[in-house]
Design a protein around this motif. Structure first.
Motif, short mmCIF file in Angstrom:
data_model
loop_
_atom_site.label_atom_id
_atom_site.label_comp_id
_atom_site.label_asym_id
_atom_site.label_seq_id
_atom_site.Cartn_x
_atom_site.Cartn_y
_atom_site.Cartn_z
N GLY A 278 0.92 -1.08 0.07
CA GLY A 278 -0.13 0.02 -0.19
C GLY A 278 0.90 1.18 0.01
N TYR A 279 0.01 2.49 0.17
CA TYR A 279 0.96 3.49 0.19
C TYR A 279 1.31 4.28 1.16
CZ TYR A 279 -3.67 5.02 1.53
OH TYR A 279 -4.92 5.04 2.61
N ASP A 280 1.00 3.62 2.51
CA ASP A 280 1.68 4.37 3.67
C ASP A 280 2.75 3.47 4.14
OD1 ASP A 280 0.07 6.39 4.47
OD2 ASP A 280 -1.37 5.09 5.36
N PRO A 281 3.61 3.99 4.97
CA PRO A 281 5.00 3.00 5.21
C PRO A 281 4.37 2.09 6.13
CG PRO A 281 5.39 5.59 5.65
CD PRO A 281 3.72 5.40 5.10
N THR A 282 5.05 0.93 6.03
CA THR A 282 4.79 -0.28 6.92
C THR A 282 4.82 -0.16 8.34
OG1 THR A 282 6.93 -0.90 6.85
CG2 THR A 282 5.54 -1.88 5.10
N SER A 283 5.60 0.94 8.98
CA SER A 283 5.44 1.46 10.29
C SER A 283 4.10 2.30 10.69
CB SER A 283 6.79 1.99 10.78
OG SER A 283 6.98 3.32 9.91
N SER A 284 3.64 2.74 9.74
CA SER A 284 2.47 3.64 10.05
C SER A 284 1.20 2.80 10.63
CB SER A 284 1.77 4.37 8.82
OG SER A 284 0.61 4.80 9.20
N PRO A 285 0.37 3.22 11.67
CA PRO A 285 -0.62 2.57 12.03
C PRO A 285 -1.82 2.39 11.17
CG PRO A 285 -0.69 4.79 13.03
CD PRO A 285 0.87 4.56 12.32
N THR A 286 -1.62 2.96 10.06
CA THR A 286 -2.89 3.00 8.98
C THR A 286 -2.36 1.73 8.08
OG1 THR A 286 -1.57 4.64 7.57
CG2 THR A 286 -3.19 5.46 9.13
N TYR A 287 -1.33 1.47 8.18
CA TYR A 287 -0.63 0.27 7.34
C TYR A 287 -1.64 -0.98 7.52
CZ TYR A 287 2.14 -2.58 4.12
OH TYR A 287 2.63 -3.63 3.39
N ASN A 288 -2.27 -1.67 6.56
CA ASN A 288 -2.97 -2.86 6.67
C ASN A 288 -2.04 -4.04 6.64
OD1 ASN A 288 -4.62 -5.10 6.72
ND2 ASN A 288 -6.33 -3.94 5.63
N HIS A 289 -1.61 -4.77 7.60
CA HIS A 289 -0.63 -5.65 7.33
C HIS A 289 -1.26 -7.11 7.07
CE1 HIS A 289 3.02 -3.82 9.20
NE2 HIS A 289 2.28 -3.12 9.63
N ASP A 290 -2.50 -7.25 7.10
CA ASP A 290 -3.13 -8.35 6.54
C ASP A 290 -3.23 -8.45 5.08
OD1 ASP A 290 -3.80 -9.35 9.27
OD2 ASP A 290 -5.79 -7.92 9.32
N VAL A 291 -2.89 -7.40 4.27
CA VAL A 291 -2.80 -7.36 2.76
C VAL A 291 -1.21 -7.47 2.72
CG1 VAL A 291 -3.37 -6.32 0.73
CG2 VAL A 291 -4.65 -5.81 2.83
N ALA A 292 -0.94 -8.52 1.82
CA ALA A 292 0.31 -9.09 1.73
C ALA A 292 0.62 -8.22 0.40
CB ALA A 292 0.39 -10.79 1.56
N PRO A 293 1.96 -7.94 0.30
CA PRO A 293 2.54 -7.42 -1.05
C PRO A 293 2.30 -8.68 -2.06
CG PRO A 293 4.19 -7.28 0.74
CD PRO A 293 2.98 -8.04 1.43
N THR A 294 2.07 -8.29 -3.41
CA THR A 294 1.66 -8.95 -4.51
C THR A 294 2.78 -10.08 -4.72
OG1 THR A 294 0.24 -7.34 -5.39
CG2 THR A 294 1.08 -9.24 -7.00
N PRO A 295 2.79 -11.48 -4.52
CA PRO A 295 3.80 -12.28 -5.07
C PRO A 295 4.01 -12.31 -6.47
CG PRO A 295 1.57 -13.48 -4.87
CD PRO A 295 1.22 -11.98 -4.58
N TYR A 296 5.19 -13.04 -6.78
CA TYR A 296 5.49 -13.21 -8.18
C TYR A 296 4.90 -14.50 -8.58
CZ TYR A 296 8.48 -13.79 -12.28
OH TYR A 296 8.93 -13.81 -13.66
N ASP A 297 3.94 -14.62 -9.65
CA ASP A 297 3.29 -15.64 -10.01
C ASP A 297 2.92 -15.68 -11.38
OD1 ASP A 297 1.58 -17.65 -10.17
OD2 ASP A 297 0.40 -17.57 -8.20
N PRO A 298 3.84 -15.92 -12.30
CA PRO A 298 3.58 -15.93 -13.71
C PRO A 298 2.48 -16.86 -14.14
CG PRO A 298 5.83 -16.19 -13.37
CD PRO A 298 5.36 -16.45 -11.98
N ALA A 299 2.19 -17.98 -13.54
CA ALA A 299 1.12 -18.85 -14.06
C ALA A 299 -0.08 -18.17 -13.70
CB ALA A 299 1.20 -20.16 -13.16
N LEU A 300 -0.54 -17.72 -12.64
CA LEU A 300 -1.80 -17.05 -12.24
C LEU A 300 -1.90 -15.64 -13.29
CD1 LEU A 300 -4.31 -16.58 -10.88
CD2 LEU A 300 -3.07 -15.51 -8.89
#
Length: 563
Positions: free
Chosen positions: A348-370
């Motif tokens: 997301g757009y906020d720093p990972t240290s911010s209380p507004t950052y949603n840690h339940d949303v993972a960074p997009t993985p590398y998945d060429p098949a999908l």
């Protein structure tokens, strides 16, 4: 240092290499979860004036007029050196305190803000600073003919600015907004000299003031040699405290980072904050040149991204955007470019240290098949025998525009280009000068771009993500993102004064924006700041620009430049 409320567009390669009852005085306290860092390099002795600070910036600023300027390099030069604001954010407490205003009051309903100005402030040409300057500055921001859309959106709730007397100004809002005091008090309302701007060139956007600024700050503008340097000099008649020690601030315009590294090794640069991890490890660490430098690594409140022009029919299909996001080789980039230690993947757009950052949303993985499945479902097929995907007889091909100036940034794009090529996507790369890139972005004349945004400690996503900004040329939402669900959360957040409740709203927003794939979120950078070790009192703060050159000093026996 101002709080620098507005989000600032950064070259991506800068990132790899922003009461109750009665009227009462108030200070806005920061949420306790915001980290404040401090790295101090000092020796025994009293601060002395003198010497210069020679620092690298990556490109000529678009303007030194703080109302029309949009870029981060220009902002670093303007504040806190040339211009000042009514209030300023304390480096350590993150509380707002008086600067050009000596006091202020806020009405109980949070709708009326009255500022009492100092009587002893003068512009650098000797003319007194008054309420006329504050109102003139506000009126120019609100003028639709002025290129200030990046500022104007933060005053949507302000209905009037009135001069009560030469040193008192009152703002009245139509509705509550948790950042109103910050908007009015800090550099989101840049204060400019009416007596200069109202003369000469009638087009405010073209006024020569943008090349020859005059402020109330501790440093005066000396000259701007295009493509070479911008020079400021200490104002010995400055109205405020005399704790600005360097005699001159020289901002050398050096686009190529390898050139900056070589000048740093030769001692011809004093400060570089965009050096890449590879350049540090391979060219400076362990060398005699490196031993003359202090290295500070700190997380910068910003994010890098690969952005789509959502007005383009190709990117109207979320499956195409999602697929491209799945093809970004983030782990490979982190290993090869950041050495697995100088950046953090983000979703997301906020720093990972911010209380507004949603840690339940993972960074997009590398998945060429999908990614391939999504593209096939969207009608893109490998049926021409040349390895590319086609639909309606046209190949999946588009151009990404980016700013030049960093070989490591070029390598990142080449990794992305190769990954997309393997998936059947023809990604073309177009390297532009920063001014050219900014023009294309402002005019929506691009398919994709790669860049970054500097953020605030306490951020408001309205400027970047609200749909009201999507159809305004030169606004921050230049990708054209629109989502009614996102708008609703953004609007609710602006009315919420409780930090945790607002953070909960923004965590929901984080997920909505991520799942729309309007951009491919990449990294929160860690900046390597290299500074000549002759400077004392070097401190790093949580608010950007994260350090304040004006407070540095050099012992007399170590001073290098003429005074």
């Amino acid at each position: 240092m101002s709080s620098a409320l507005r989000h600032r567009l950064l070259s991506f390669f800068i990132l790899v290499s922003l009461t109750a009852g009665g009227c009462s005085r108030q200070e806005e306290a920061p949420p306790t979860s915001v980290p404040v860092q401090s790295t101090l390099t000092t020796i025994n002795g009293q601060p002395v004036q003198g010497d210069w600070v020679v620092q690298r910036i990556g490109a000529d600023p678009d303007s030194l007029n703080p109302i029309t300027g949009q870029d981060a390099d220009g902002a670093m030069i303007r504040y806190p050196n040339i211009f000042e604001s009514l209030l300023v954010m304390d480096h350590f407490t993150l509380k707002l305190k008086p600067l050009l205003a000596e006091s202020y009051e806020i009405s109980p309903d949070q709708l009326v803000y009255t500022f009492h100005l100092r009587h002893d402030v003068k512009w650098q040409d000797g003319v007194p600073f008054t309420a006329d300057d504050v109102k003139y500055s506000y009126d120019r921001i609100q003028d639709p003919k002025v290129d200030a859309s990046q500022l104007r959106n933060y005053f949507d709730n302000i209905k009037s600015c009135e001069i009560l007397d030469p040193y008192t100004v009152r703002f009245t809002a139509t509705k509550r907004y948790f950042k109103t005091l910050e908007c009015l008090g800090t550099d989101n309302l840049p204060i400019i000299p009416k007596h200069i701007l109202e003369k000469g060139e009638p087009d405010f956007n073209k006024h020569p003031f943008g090349r020859h600024p005059v402020g109330t700050g501790p440093y005066k503008f000396v000259r701007w040699d295009t493509g070479s340097q911008i020079v400021l000099e200490r104002d010995d008649s400055y109205w405020g405290a005399k704790d600005h020690y360097p005699k001159r601030l020289v901002f050398q315009i050096i686009q190529e980072s390898y050139v900056a590294a070589q000048l740093l090794k030769k001692g011809e640069l004093d400060v570089v904050d965009g050096i890449s991890p590879i350049q540090w490890e391979r060219e400076l660490a362990g060398t005699r040149s490196g031993s003359r430098l202090n290295k500070i690594v700190y997380p910068y409140p910003a994010y890098s991204y690969l952005g789509f022009n959502l007005r383009d029919p190709l990117f109207a299909d979320i499956r195409v955007r999602h697929a491209i996001d799945l093809l970004i080789p983030r782990d490979e980039i982190m290993s090869q470019i950041y050495l697995n230690q100088y950046t953090i993947k983000t979703s997301g757009y906020d720093p990972t240290s911010s209380p507004t950052y949603n840690h339940d949303v993972a960074p997009t993985p590398y998945d060429p098949a999908l990614a391939l499945k999504l593209l096939n479902d969207a009608g893109w097929k490998n049926d021409h025998g040349d390895g590319l995907l086609y639909k309606d007889g046209k190949p999946l091909s588009f151009t990404l525009v980016y700013p030049g100036g960093n070989t490591n940034g070029q390598k990142i794009l080449e990794l992305v280009q190769e990954s997309l090529r393997r998936a059947g996507i023809d990604l073309k790369l177009s390297r532009l000068e920063w001014a050219q890139l900014l023009q294309k972005i402002n005019e929506w004349n691009f398919e994709m771009t790669m860049s970054g945004w500097a953020l605030d400690i306490i951020s408001d996503p309205y400027q970047l993500w609200h749909s009201s900004q999507a159809d305004i040329k030169k606004s921050s939402n230049f990708i054209g993102y629109k989502n009614p669900a996102a708008d609703k959360l953004i609007e609710e957040g602006r009315l919420e004064y409780d930090d945790e409740k607002r953070a909960a709203l923004y965590r929901q927003l984080h997920k909505i924006i991520h799942d729309d794939y309007p951009v491919c979120f990449l990294f929160n950078p860690k900046v390597i700041l290299l500074i000549s070790n002759r400077y004392q009192n070097v401190q790093v703060f949580a608010p950007r620009p994260c350090f304040d050159i004006t407070s540095w000093w050099v012992p007399s026996n170590l001073q290098k430049y003429g005074n």
